[in-house]
Motif scaffolding. Structure first.
Motif, PDB file in Angstrom:
ATOM      1  N   UNK A 270       0.868  -1.172   0.000  1.00  0.00           N
ATOM      2  CA  UNK A 270       0.000   0.000   0.000  1.00  0.00           C
ATOM      3  C   UNK A 270       0.910   1.229   0.000  1.00  0.00           C
ATOM      4  N   UNK A 271       0.404   2.367  -0.427  1.00  0.00           N
ATOM      5  CA  UNK A 271       1.193   3.595  -0.469  1.00  0.00           C
ATOM      6  C   UNK A 271       0.899   4.457   0.747  1.00  0.00           C
TER       7      UNK A 271
ATOM      8  N   UNK B 280       0.357  10.076   5.924  1.00  0.00           N
ATOM      9  CA  UNK B 280      -1.005   9.605   5.703  1.00  0.00           C
ATOM     10  C   UNK B 280      -0.968   8.370   4.808  1.00  0.00           C
ATOM     11  N   UNK B 281      -1.974   7.526   4.936  1.00  0.00           N
ATOM     12  CA  UNK B 281      -2.219   6.537   3.889  1.00  0.00           C
ATOM     13  C   UNK B 281      -2.612   7.308   2.648  1.00  0.00           C
TER      14      UNK B 281
ATOM     15  N   UNK C  78       5.759   6.517  -0.692  1.00  0.00           N
ATOM     16  CA  UNK C  78       6.513   5.266  -0.698  1.00  0.00           C
ATOM     17  C   UNK C  78       5.564   4.094  -0.500  1.00  0.00           C
ATOM     18  N   UNK C  79       6.047   2.910  -0.846  1.00  0.00           N
ATOM     19  CA  UNK C  79       5.266   1.689  -0.664  1.00  0.00           C
ATOM     20  C   UNK C  79       5.686   0.997   0.628  1.00  0.00           C
ATOM     21  N   UNK C  80       4.716   0.442   1.338  1.00  0.00           N
ATOM     22  CA  UNK C  80       4.972  -0.401   2.512  1.00  0.00           C
ATOM     23  C   UNK C  80       4.040  -1.608   2.417  1.00  0.00           C
ATOM     24  N   UNK C  81       4.309  -2.624   3.210  1.00  0.00           N
ATOM     25  CA  UNK C  81       3.454  -3.804   3.224  1.00  0.00           C
ATOM     26  C   UNK C  81       2.161  -3.527   3.990  1.00  0.00           C
ATOM     27  N   UNK C  82       1.057  -3.959   3.417  1.00  0.00           N
ATOM     28  CA  UNK C  82      -0.247  -3.705   4.032  1.00  0.00           C
ATOM     29  C   UNK C  82      -0.344  -4.280   5.444  1.00  0.00           C
ATOM     30  N   UNK C  83       0.238  -5.468   5.637  1.00  0.00           N
ATOM     31  CA  UNK C  83       0.065  -6.104   6.940  1.00  0.00           C
ATOM     32  C   UNK C  83       0.870  -5.432   8.047  1.00  0.00           C
ATOM     33  N   UNK C  84       1.681  -4.420   7.679  1.00  0.00           N
ATOM     34  CA  UNK C  84       2.417  -3.679   8.689  1.00  0.00           C
ATOM     35  C   UNK C  84       1.610  -2.514   9.257  1.00  0.00           C
ATOM     36  N   UNK C  85       0.521  -2.163   8.570  1.00  0.00           N
ATOM     37  CA  UNK C  85      -0.348  -1.073   9.024  1.00  0.00           C
ATOM     38  C   UNK C  85      -1.668  -1.685   9.479  1.00  0.00           C
TER      39      UNK C  85
ATOM     40  N   UNK D  74      -2.794   2.198  14.128  1.00  0.00           N
ATOM     41  CA  UNK D  74      -2.654   3.570  13.677  1.00  0.00           C
ATOM     42  C   UNK D  74      -1.339   3.806  12.948  1.00  0.00           C
ATOM     43  N   UNK D  75      -1.405   4.606  11.886  1.00  0.00           N
ATOM     44  CA  UNK D  75      -0.242   4.846  11.033  1.00  0.00           C
ATOM     45  C   UNK D  75       0.882   5.543  11.787  1.00  0.00           C
ATOM     46  N   UNK D  76       0.562   6.479  12.669  1.00  0.00           N
ATOM     47  CA  UNK D  76       1.584   7.250  13.370  1.00  0.00           C
ATOM     48  C   UNK D  76       2.475   6.341  14.216  1.00  0.00           C
ATOM     49  N   UNK D  77       1.898   5.306  14.790  1.00  0.00           N
ATOM     50  CA  UNK D  77       2.670   4.390  15.626  1.00  0.00           C
ATOM     51  C   UNK D  77       3.356   3.309  14.811  1.00  0.00           C
ATOM     52  N   UNK D  78       2.880   3.063  13.596  1.00  0.00           N
ATOM     53  CA  UNK D  78       3.346   1.892  12.852  1.00  0.00           C
ATOM     54  C   UNK D  78       4.195   2.206  11.625  1.00  0.00           C
ATOM     55  N   UNK D  79       4.297   3.467  11.213  1.00  0.00           N
ATOM     56  CA  UNK D  79       5.038   3.753   9.971  1.00  0.00           C
ATOM     57  C   UNK D  79       6.526   3.446  10.110  1.00  0.00           C
TER      58      UNK D  79
END
Length: 635
Positions: free
Chosen positions: A124-125, A155-156, A176-183, A187-192
């Motif tokens: 996901x971006x 932001x997503x 940038x791209x990241x793996x969906x299962x990491x978000x 919450x994005x702020x804690x997981x990016x």
């Protein structure tokens, strides 16, 4: 005499190789770095040359750097290759700039342009907006990326606050791209942070005919000329089915057989003359390691260098067989030399066992891009396997270190306060050039007295770029996998990322410690005190300024000398502020040194840990370049 049994062994061995000379393993061997996946079609491992004929896409070359498998598409962007799934045709990458960072700053957009790679459905971006001057209320910023009054956000992609123009109000946007299962729901702020460190997956496509080729025990290849797929048959005959196959011609088989026959003859000669011949081969070719090939490839990828490359025999002639040694350190030895046109030089010969070549690459690539009166000139280099040397302009007065400590003044006359101020200004101008004047921003990371050289007129020149890092001029925060520098001069954020991001302000800190050492060493402060923290010069001198204790601080000095010393102290204290954002940039440092003392404000007292405790913790935390007793200025 050659052993008959051994010859009998070699003959069937030769016939075996002849029969299998057209196999896919001979044509396109697999490879790998110390850390990372197996490398085979459509990828290939660069060994300082073009790809093996027909064995991979031209753009899909990998490098081995410090044992890691590195993908660099395009040049200047580096990604760790975490995994390759050849069945699903996917590659898992981690951005070098965000790996293992507590507060990563994504620097590169996705995708990679025209490369034959596509987004995996697993991705996901997410989008970063940096240095935003205004933003909607209620939106949480990334606190560790705060720059003054400006904030940064993530932001997503597509989920930004509607009705607000983020691009207009922020200095930079990076997706940038990241793996969906990491978000997840956390919450994005804690997981990016974890998502960036985990990386992303890209897919590549191969023709259907490649599947058929591999199913028939063939091996796929790729022609850059026709941009089409090739199929190498196992035995070079019609037994390999599959569309797009390319049979090896009889001529090719003959050439392979001839090559193996020649190899057989060499083996026989080696057996007959093994001692003498092996000695010669070992001397000539045996030292060319895989790491050396990686260095050659990396340097070639940077394009033509503006400095001369010498052979080791030329280096030996230049130094008259290393007759006059100027100095020695952990890196190797420095010798006096002459290039033959009456140009005196200093030749640094690096130890064969010194690291994996990273410092050599840093030195050549960074300093060859510079041209400034306060940066030492690199005239050339030598790289012949484990023989590495750097050729500099000769600095007759050596390093600054021997002029600022009383213990050295028996052999070196003390420098006047006017001269010390000029040297401090010159170093500041050199750093300002590295940070802002070059086409590529260069962070030095090892500013200290013995890395400041003095020419015949005592003009200072910054040297030793072995720990330097090159980065884009548009980005202020850089990523590093480990701490680097010399204890006592390292900025706190380099080894503790919770304090702030690593940037050009880390060099400012080292410069401030250097300036304070110039003052403290010149005055030779050496007091008998019970409290260890009182021997730490920055704290002690700050206290004397607060108390306006001029007699204790300056001693027998003229009024003009006191003004210079106090100016240097104030500038040094500003530069070693704990928070990187509180330190002045080098252009402001130059203004302060060249301006009047009355215009300078006393900075806040920098919070620095007890040196004894910090040294012990630091040694436990990082692999230091060196542990220096100069962390304490009480001498």
């Amino acid at each position: 005499m050659l052993n008959l049994k051994f010859v009998c062994f070699l003959v069937p061995l030769f016939l075996f190789f002849l029969n299998s000379s057209a196999t896919n393993s001979t044509i396109c061997p697999t490879d790998n770095c110390l850390i990372g996946p197996q490398i085979r079609y459509p990828f290939w491992l660069s060994q300082g040359s073009s790809p093996p004929q027909l064995c991979g896409y031209q753009e899909f070359s990998f490098l081995c750097v410090s044992g890691y498998t590195i993908f660099s598409p395009p040049p200047g962007r580096y990604y760790y290759v975490k995994h390759i799934n050849y069945n699903n045709q996917s590659i898992h990458l981690v951005d070098f700039d965000t790996a293992n960072e507590t507060c990563p700053r994504a620097l590169h957009d996705f995708p990679f342009g025209t490369l034959p790679l596509s987004h995996s459905p697993l991705n996901m971006d997410i989008t970063f907006y940096y240095n935003c001057s205004s933003y909607p209320s209620g939106v949480t910023p990334i606190r560790c990326l705060t720059s003054g009054l400006k904030e940064s956000f993530v932001f997503v992609a597509g989920n930004e606050t509607s009705g607000f123009d983020w691009s207009k109000n922020c200095e930079e946007k990076v997706s940038v791209a990241v793996l969906k299962d990491q978000i997840t729901s956390g919450g994005l702020m804690e997981e990016f942070v974890g998502a960036l460190n985990e990386g992303f997956v890209l897919d590549w496509q191969t023709p259907e005919s490649c599947d058929e080729c591999e199913a028939s025990d063939g091996l796929c290849g790729y022609s850059d000329d026709t941009k089409g797929m090739l199929c190498f048959c196992k035995d070079g005959s019609n037994s390999c089915s599959g569309r797009g196959k390319t049979r090896l011609s009889k001529l090719t088989i003959g050439l392979i057989a001839g090559g193996i026959g020649a190899l057989l003859m060499i083996c026989i000669i080696i057996i007959c003359l093994r001692r003498k011949l092996l000695s010669i081969l070992s001397e000539k070719f045996g030292k060319k390691t895989k790491n050396d090939q990686d260095i050659e490839a990396f340097m070639r990828n940077q394009g033509p260098l503006s400095i001369k490359r010498y052979t080791f025999s030329e280096i030996k002639k230049m130094t008259n067989s290393f007759q006059v040694k100027l100095g020695e350190g952990g890196y190797g030895s420095v010798y006096e030399g002459n290039t033959g046109n009456n140009c005196p030089v200093a030749v640094k010969v690096l130890n064969a066992s010194k690291g994996n070549g990273e410092e050599f690459i840093n030195e050549v690539l960074s300093i060859s891009r510079t041209s400034h009166v306060n940066i030492v000139s690199l005239l050339g280099f030598c790289f012949e396997s484990d023989r590495k040397a750097l050729v500099y302009e000769l600095m007759p007065n050596g390093s600054l270190e021997k002029y600022i400590h009383k213990r050295d003044l028996d052999t070196n006359p003390p420098l006047s306060w006017e001269r010390l101020l000029q040297i401090a200004e010159g170093i500041a101008k050199g750093l300002e050039y590295l940070h802002r004047g070059c086409n590529t921003k260069i962070l030095h990371f090892d500013i200290k007295p013995n890395n400041i050289l003095l020419d015949k007129n005592f003009c200072p020149k910054i040297s030793d770029f072995g720990l330097a890092k090159l980065c884009s001029k548009t980005h202020s925060i850089v990523s590093m996998l480990d701490a680097r520098g010399t204890l006592g001069y390292i900025a706190p954020e380099v080894w503790n990322r919770n304090i702030g991001g690593v940037s050009h302000k880390s060099d400012v800190y080292s410069y401030g410690m250097l300036v304070l050492e110039m003052v403290g060493g010149r005055q030779n402060f050496n007091r008998e005190v019970g409290d260890l923290s009182d021997t730490y010069f920055p704290h002690w001198v700050y206290r004397q300024i607060e108390l306006e204790n001029n007699e204790e601080l300056y001693g027998a000095m003229t009024e003009d000398e006191q003004e210079i010393a106090k100016k240097m102290i104030i500038v040094g204290l500003w530069c070693i502020q704990t928070n990187p954002s509180d330190r002045p940039p080098m252009n402001r440092v130059i203004e302060m040194l060249e301006g009047s003392l009355e215009q300078l404000q006393i900075p806040p007292k920098p919070f620095i840990f007890n040196p004894a405790i910090t040294e012990r913790e630091y040694c436990d935390t990082a692999n230091l370049v060196s542990v220096s007793s100069e962390y304490q200025y009480g001498r």
